[in-house]
Design a protein around this motif. Structure first.
Motif, PDB file in Angstrom:
ATOM      1  N   ALA A  64       0.863  -1.180   0.000  1.00 18.32           N
ATOM      2  CA  ALA A  64       0.000   0.000   0.000  1.00 18.32           C
ATOM      3  C   ALA A  64       0.895   1.224   0.000  1.00 18.32           C
ATOM      4  N   PRO A  65       0.561   2.226  -0.788  1.00 20.94           N
ATOM      5  CA  PRO A  65       1.408   3.413  -0.820  1.00 20.94           C
ATOM      6  C   PRO A  65       1.377   4.123   0.532  1.00 20.94           C
ATOM      7  N   ASN A  66       2.523   4.681   0.897  1.00 21.71           N
ATOM      8  CA  ASN A  66       2.512   5.443   2.130  1.00 21.71           C
ATOM      9  C   ASN A  66       1.781   6.751   1.880  1.00 21.71           C
ATOM     10  N   SER A  67       1.512   7.470   2.903  1.00 20.99           N
ATOM     11  CA  SER A  67       0.708   8.680   2.778  1.00 20.99           C
ATOM     12  C   SER A  67       1.360   9.716   1.872  1.00 20.99           C
ATOM     13  N   TYR A  68       2.680   9.823   1.922  1.00 19.01           N
ATOM     14  CA  TYR A  68       3.391  10.770   1.061  1.00 19.01           C
ATOM     15  C   TYR A  68       3.133  10.449  -0.413  1.00 19.01           C
ATOM     16  N   GLU A  69       3.259   9.182  -0.782  1.00 18.42           N
ATOM     17  CA  GLU A  69       3.011   8.774  -2.164  1.00 18.42           C
ATOM     18  C   GLU A  69       1.558   9.000  -2.554  1.00 18.42           C
ATOM     19  N   HIS A  70       0.655   8.711  -1.635  1.00 16.09           N
ATOM     20  CA  HIS A  70      -0.779   8.892  -1.880  1.00 16.09           C
ATOM     21  C   HIS A  70      -1.089  10.372  -2.144  1.00 16.09           C
ATOM     22  N   VAL A  71      -0.586  11.249  -1.312  1.00 16.26           N
ATOM     23  CA  VAL A  71      -0.812  12.688  -1.477  1.00 16.26           C
ATOM     24  C   VAL A  71      -0.241  13.146  -2.818  1.00 16.26           C
TER      25      VAL A  71
ATOM     26  N   ARG B 103       0.349  11.456  -5.573  1.00 17.54           N
ATOM     27  CA  ARG B 103      -0.422  10.948  -6.712  1.00 17.54           C
ATOM     28  C   ARG B 103      -1.753  11.676  -6.851  1.00 17.54           C
ATOM     29  N   ARG B 104      -2.391  11.954  -5.722  1.00 18.76           N
ATOM     30  CA  ARG B 104      -3.689  12.659  -5.773  1.00 18.76           C
ATOM     31  C   ARG B 104      -3.513  14.047  -6.360  1.00 18.76           C
TER      32      ARG B 104
ATOM     33  N   ASN C 118      -7.586  11.444   5.988  1.00 23.54           N
ATOM     34  CA  ASN C 118      -6.774  10.227   6.015  1.00 23.54           C
ATOM     35  C   ASN C 118      -5.347  10.458   5.526  1.00 23.54           C
ATOM     36  N   GLU C 119      -4.987  11.691   5.230  1.00 20.63           N
ATOM     37  CA  GLU C 119      -3.636  12.020   4.789  1.00 20.63           C
ATOM     38  C   GLU C 119      -2.859  12.631   5.954  1.00 20.63           C
TER      39      GLU C 119
END
Length: 83
Positions: free
Chosen positions: A11-18, A20-21, A44-45
């Motif tokens: 699962a992507p960590n929060s940094y990667e998630h932010v 990408r979004r 959730n970030e």
């Protein structure tokens, strides 16, 4: 003999998630036309991940990060900066 196979998907960590979004939002054709977008941090970030992405964007030539109310920012580039 039983073996447990480790999953290779992460699962992507929060940094990667932010990151990408924000990347998806910035690449939207309507946003590209205006060359600016307002974004709010989601619950959730992680705040640390959010700030890290914004700091890195702010250090990029031709990009400005304007802090708005609470956890919102306006990210602009090129033409938006010239106005």
């Amino acid at each position: 003999m039983n073996q447990v196979v480790a999953s290779t998907t992460f699962a992507p960590n929060s940094y990667e998630h932010v990151g990408r979004r924000i990347q998806r939002m910035v690449s939207d054709p309507k946003v590209q036309k205006h060359q600016a977008v307002s974004i709010t941090r989601r619950e959730n970030e992680a705040p640390e991940a959010w700030e890290r992405v914004l700091q890195e964007l702010g250090e990029t030539d031709g990009v400005t990060v304007e802090h708005l109310e609470s956890d919102s920012v306006r990210i602009g580039w090129k033409r938006y900066l010239d106005c």
